[in-house]
Design an enzyme around this catalytic site. Structure first.
Site, PDB file in Angstrom:
ATOM      1  N   CYS A   1      -9.239  43.347  25.626  1.00 61.03           N
ATOM      2  CA  CYS A   1      -7.891  43.360  25.083  1.00 61.03           C
ATOM      3  C   CYS A   1      -7.294  44.755  25.244  1.00 61.03           C
ATOM      4  O   CYS A   1      -7.991  45.731  24.969  1.00 61.03           O
ATOM      5  CB  CYS A   1      -7.960  42.964  23.611  1.00 61.03           C
ATOM      6  SG  CYS A   1      -6.373  42.906  22.789  1.00 61.03           S
ATOM      7  N   PRO A   2      -6.097  44.879  25.697  1.00 58.74           N
ATOM      8  CA  PRO A   2      -5.064  43.875  25.934  1.00 58.74           C
ATOM      9  C   PRO A   2      -4.937  43.444  27.397  1.00 58.74           C
ATOM     10  O   PRO A   2      -4.000  42.737  27.749  1.00 58.74           O
ATOM     11  CB  PRO A   2      -3.800  44.597  25.492  1.00 58.74           C
ATOM     12  CG  PRO A   2      -4.019  46.003  25.941  1.00 58.74           C
ATOM     13  CD  PRO A   2      -5.506  46.235  25.709  1.00 58.74           C
TER      14      PRO A   2
END
Length: 77
Positions: free
Chosen positions: A16-17
């Site tokens: 993430c992200p």
């Protein structure tokens, strides 16, 4: 998933992200109605990708997981 996949995004190994950012770029390039497959290994995608679809109005048509991977099938709205 019985429908043909138009685009595939392998985000395996990314955290993430990055998977959502790459998905966002791919969805901008996809045509309305295209089905995009996302393959990921980051458990946060189980939360992030459904929220991404809800927020942008895309249809999450299927979601599957194995011991090591997560699969998402999204229809672009």
């Amino acid at each position: 998933m019985n429908e043909p996949i138009d685009k595939s995004l392998d985000a395996s190994g990314l955290l993430c992200p990055e998977p959502v950012m790459m998905l966002h770029k791919m969805m901008r390039e996809a045509e309305t109605g295209n089905i995009v497959e996302v393959i990921a290994t980051d458990p946060s995608t189980l939360r992030d990708i459904p929220k991404f679809c809800l927020f942008l109005g895309h249809e999450l048509i299927a979601q599957q997981e194995t011991e090591t991977q997560y699969f998402f099938y999204i229809r672009k709205s």
